[in-house]
Write an enzyme that holds these catalytic residues in place. Sequence first.
Site, mmCIF file in Angstrom:
data_model
loop_
_atom_site.group_PDB
_atom_site.id
_atom_site.type_symbol
_atom_site.label_atom_id
_atom_site.label_comp_id
_atom_site.label_asym_id
_atom_site.label_seq_id
_atom_site.Cartn_x
_atom_site.Cartn_y
_atom_site.Cartn_z
ATOM 1 N N GLY A 134 33.704 36.405 49.122
ATOM 2 C CA GLY A 134 34.324 37.661 49.532
ATOM 3 C C GLY A 134 33.287 38.599 50.124
ATOM 4 N N ASP A 145 32.770 44.666 33.824
ATOM 5 C CA ASP A 145 33.449 45.958 33.665
ATOM 6 C C ASP A 145 32.399 46.976 34.097
ATOM 7 O OD1 ASP A 145 34.378 48.433 32.803
ATOM 8 O OD2 ASP A 145 35.455 47.575 31.109
ATOM 9 N N HIS A 146 32.522 47.498 35.316
ATOM 10 C CA HIS A 146 31.420 48.304 35.863
ATOM 11 C C HIS A 146 31.162 49.570 35.056
ATOM 12 C CE1 HIS A 146 34.788 50.277 38.054
ATOM 13 N NE2 HIS A 146 34.036 51.343 37.953
ATOM 14 N N LYS A 148 45.506 59.226 38.263
ATOM 15 C CA LYS A 148 45.148 59.487 39.662
ATOM 16 C C LYS A 148 45.784 60.790 40.126
ATOM 17 C CE LYS A 148 44.243 54.780 41.192
ATOM 18 N NZ LYS A 148 42.831 55.109 41.500
ATOM 19 N N ASP A 157 36.711 27.851 53.225
ATOM 20 C CA ASP A 157 38.119 27.706 52.851
ATOM 21 C C ASP A 157 38.153 27.327 51.379
ATOM 22 O OD1 ASP A 157 40.712 26.943 52.351
ATOM 23 O OD2 ASP A 157 40.942 25.719 54.153
ATOM 24 N N VAL A 158 38.725 28.196 50.576
ATOM 25 C CA VAL A 158 38.706 28.026 49.115
ATOM 26 C C VAL A 158 39.261 26.674 48.680
ATOM 27 C CG1 VAL A 158 39.749 28.890 46.981
ATOM 28 C CG2 VAL A 158 38.795 30.490 48.621
ATOM 29 N N ARG A 212 36.297 33.820 54.629
ATOM 30 C CA ARG A 212 37.117 32.996 55.526
ATOM 31 C C ARG A 212 36.756 33.160 56.991
ATOM 32 N NH1 ARG A 212 43.174 34.391 53.978
ATOM 33 N NH2 ARG A 212 42.223 36.468 53.985
ATOM 34 N N HIS A 269 38.301 49.414 30.982
ATOM 35 C CA HIS A 269 37.354 50.534 30.881
ATOM 36 C C HIS A 269 37.561 51.388 29.626
ATOM 37 C CE1 HIS A 269 36.529 49.243 34.844
ATOM 38 N NE2 HIS A 269 37.405 49.998 35.481
ATOM 39 N N LYS A 284 27.336 51.912 33.597
ATOM 40 C CA LYS A 284 27.038 53.327 33.840
ATOM 41 C C LYS A 284 26.023 53.844 32.823
ATOM 42 C CE LYS A 284 31.439 54.431 36.078
ATOM 43 N NZ LYS A 284 30.876 54.787 37.390
ATOM 44 N N LYS A 288 38.011 65.314 39.216
ATOM 45 C CA LYS A 288 37.440 63.986 39.015
ATOM 46 C C LYS A 288 36.459 64.082 37.856
ATOM 47 C CE LYS A 288 34.426 60.523 41.192
ATOM 48 N NZ LYS A 288 35.215 59.339 40.839
#
Length: 493
Positions: free
Chosen positions: A14, A179-180, A342, A87-88, A48, A242, A184, A347
């Site tokens: 990707g 899990d970003h 959201k 191609d996967v 791809r 998260h 942090k 924020k």
Amino acid sequence: MNVENPKSLIVIFGATGDLANRKLFPSIYRLYLNGKLSEEFGVVGVARRPNSNEQFRENVREALLEAKLDDSKIDQFCEHFYYHPFDVTNRESYLELKLLLENLDSTYHTFGNRIFYLAMAPEFFGTIASKLKSEGLTDTTGWKRLMIEKPFGRDLPSAKELNKQIRDAFSEDEIYRIDHYLGKEMVQNIEVIRFANALFEPLWNNRYISNIQVTSSETLGVGERASYYEKSGALRDMVQNHMIQMVALLAMEPPSRLNTEEVRSEKVKVLRSLRAISLDEVDQYFVRGQYGSGIVADKEVMGYRDENGTEPESNTETFVAGKLLIDNFRWAGVPFYIRTGKRMAVKSTKIVIEFKDMPMNLYFPEGEERRPNVLVIHIQPEEGITLHINAKKSGPTGETTPIKMEFSSKSQNSINTPEAYERLIYDCLRGDATNFAHWDEVGLSWKFIDTISEAWATNKASDFPNYKSGSLGPEKADKLLEKDGFYWWPLSE
């Protein structure tokens, strides 16, 4: 092998996507600039669309310039990048990739060390992992590791099925589920604040803490992610991973050692202690919402159902608030409130630990508003800690006034703290899985979440949209705390 400057090939599936351009390429470059990446490394971009090495390198260069990073080493950095059209489902694609990796192993002397990073649609995760094994890409003289973006399944059965596919190709200690939030700075600081300070750890229990609040609010809408969000919603997108991970870090017992196994073990104990709720109880413990039109940053914005890619009568939640109870000796009776949404007013991602009042507080007479001691851990956009305490007001009256003791990570370090992905990629290169989710954590969190999902799928929301864009969410979220005698801590403080 030098653990601090590891040698490895990194294969990004990707590589033409948004995640690779905005997060992965800049993060790997920062590691390179900071001397945390050996000169002996290679990055293979897999996607791809047809592309040449030169076109791919130019794309990487543009991504780094867009990120406004020091460009002094961009040219030599980009020379380490290669492109492989893919191609996967095609066996030949894997065999050609295998040959390319073997050649690059010789070029960069990486000893067969490989990271396979799946930064693409989750429906391909299992297929890619299986093919990597069947076509011999995991047969290497060095180590191999699989990094996976969320979502890891969409419920417990699908997560189990995906886990089985991946485990057939990689062992659990070779799987790095990202899990970003766990990368942090201030999330990782939770453990240090607790376990390195005699000021807090003795008080970190139900004798002294009245409630804990975890909030992650965004001002943005779903935007281009609408088609994904329609299948996910805030519950799967934010709470299952998260929010529950942060609760686990806040509630875990001190590990006996600071290693991956012990930290994970304590987090798993917390998740096993989460009080299960029945289908009939979901509305007592959880609130859902969906944003309508409104004003954000002085601009009029559309409601969720008007976003491109959403259903006109969509039942997808863009806001979730919940009350979690942990049934163990340390936390019995202490509510953990979580909130994420959201198109909210601010924020902000923060954790609020509210301490109990003194049993007999002479400085706050009967009827006067009390000001509890509060510890706030600011995760984003500002990073830092604020401790709210009461002190005597200057003068002869003896009145008290609230004061704040603050630490700002940004002002202390003068530069931004490391990007979460930078930290997590470096951890994976070094083989440190502490800040990644183990299967036991994933499975237990899905088990808890699935009941809520089932209840909401069965009983469609009749009041959507139920909060304006630019607000603090639906009123029911406030009542969730009010019935316990608490209120949400302000997002802007």
